[in-house]
Enzyme design. Structure first.
Site, PDB file in Angstrom:
ATOM      1  N   SER A  65      56.107  34.443  49.208  1.00  0.00           N
ATOM      2  CA  SER A  65      57.289  33.735  48.725  1.00  0.00           C
ATOM      3  C   SER A  65      58.048  33.083  49.870  1.00  0.00           C
ATOM      4  O   SER A  65      58.596  31.991  49.719  1.00  0.00           O
ATOM      5  CB  SER A  65      58.198  34.668  47.926  1.00  0.00           C
ATOM      6  N   GLU A  66      58.074  33.733  51.050  1.00  0.00           N
ATOM      7  CA  GLU A  66      58.658  33.092  52.232  1.00  0.00           C
ATOM      8  C   GLU A  66      57.945  33.517  53.502  1.00  0.00           C
ATOM      9  O   GLU A  66      57.425  34.638  53.595  1.00  0.00           O
ATOM     10  CB  GLU A  66      60.155  33.411  52.371  1.00  0.00           C
ATOM     11  N   THR A  67      57.944  32.602  54.456  1.00  0.00           N
ATOM     12  CA  THR A  67      57.455  32.846  55.813  1.00  0.00           C
ATOM     13  C   THR A  67      58.542  32.404  56.775  1.00  0.00           C
ATOM     14  O   THR A  67      59.155  31.345  56.597  1.00  0.00           O
ATOM     15  CB  THR A  67      56.161  32.060  56.086  1.00  0.00           C
TER      16      THR A  67
END
Length: 305
Positions: free
Chosen positions: A46-48
């Protein structure tokens, strides 16, 4: 070939393989926006986060946050996970403290985090860089219900109605009748794209919540859908909890003082998470608010890019 160290953390949990997974690229210097976006798509979480040296010498680091499809100005689980990771890295070189202050430069502005360790588990809490603000929302409840695969009568509980809020990232907060209705919600991405407003360049995502919970000590049960950002469903969303604080103030009308709420999320995905929302109310308005949660390192490695 250059290599860059990365870490994988599970966030808003105290145990691995739960909560929301986060990739943290520690050596982000020299990567341009296009390359960062490509790496985030490769991780497909979902996020990096990409960590670079801070612009202000008294801050800890500059971070940029990407979903598989776009950059975000701010997000909660990347903030919590990165704060814990950087605090633990200090510990690796013999400078660990029981409580440390981390200041992360995000696109929304500097975010102050307090990281503590108790019984071997790390917990980070950050001050909201912006208190939640409402945005105009002119969408009939029956249309929102249809986009979620629910009946019109299942939208809302008590005095809670659909509302739009942002504390850096916009969300449409959708109250539903109970756990059963929340569990049946299925977002129609095409219909949502048509009905949800964009705030700046960011499409408002769907934050579904109810008062009924699985865990007796939680105040709300939540789900978050963001297919436009490449996230069919998110197991834990700190920026949504930050925005949701505005709905809590509007509908629950907490008295002046400090209030704490635990929000459960990710249950339907098999990734249970717990997000702590604290709101300081003064004069009937939010004076300050904080988001907190645990984070656990589950993997590390190197990127060959």
């Amino acid at each position: 070939m250059a290599t860059r160290r990365y870490l994988l953390y599970d966030v808003f949990t105290r145990t691995g393989l739960a909560g929301n997974p986060l990739a943290i690229v520690l050596d982000g210097e020299g990567l341009d926006t296009e390359r960062m976006q490509a790496i985030a798509a490769e991780f497909n979480l979902s996020e990096t986060v990409f960590v670079t040296p801070p612009e202000h010498p008294f801050h800890t680091a500059r971070i940029r946050i990407f979903t598989p499809r776009q950059e975000l100005p701010f997000a909660g689980h990347p903030t919590v996970g990165t704060a814990v990771a950087l605090s633990e890295r200090v510990g690796e070189i013999g400078q660990a403290e029981r409580t440390s202050i981390i200041v992360l430069e995000e696109n929304v502005g500097p975010v102050r985090c307090a990281v503590s360790t108790a019984n071997g588990a790390a917990f980070a809490e950050f001050d909201l860089p912006r208190t939640p603000e409402p945005f105009a929302l002119d969408v009939p409840a029956e249309v929102v219900a249809a986009a979620l695969g629910l009946a019109h009568h299942e939208i809302g509980f008590e005095n809670h109605a659909i509302s739009g809020w942002t504390a850096g990232v916009p969300y449409i907060c959708v109250p539903v009748a109970n756990l059963e209705a929340a569990g049946r919600a299925r977002l129609d991405a095409g219909l949502w794209e048509e009905l949800a407003p964009r705030i700046g360049a960011v499409l408002s995502d769907a934050y579904v919540y109810c008062r009924e919970t699985v865990n007796h000590d939680c105040a709300f049960h939540a789900r978050m859908f963001a297919p436009g950002a490449g996230i069919p469903e998110d197991p834990a969303t700190g920026s949504a909890a930050a925005a949701f604080a505005g709905a809590v103030l509007m509908y629950d009308e907490p008295v002046d003082g400090a209030h704490r709420y635990w929000i459960e999320q990710g249950v339907e995905m098999g990734r249970p998470s717990r997000i702590r929302l604290e709101i300081d109310v003064a004069g009937g308005a939010i004076e300050a608010a904080r988001i907190g949660g645990g984070a656990v390192k589950v993997a590390e490695g190197r990127l060959f890019v």
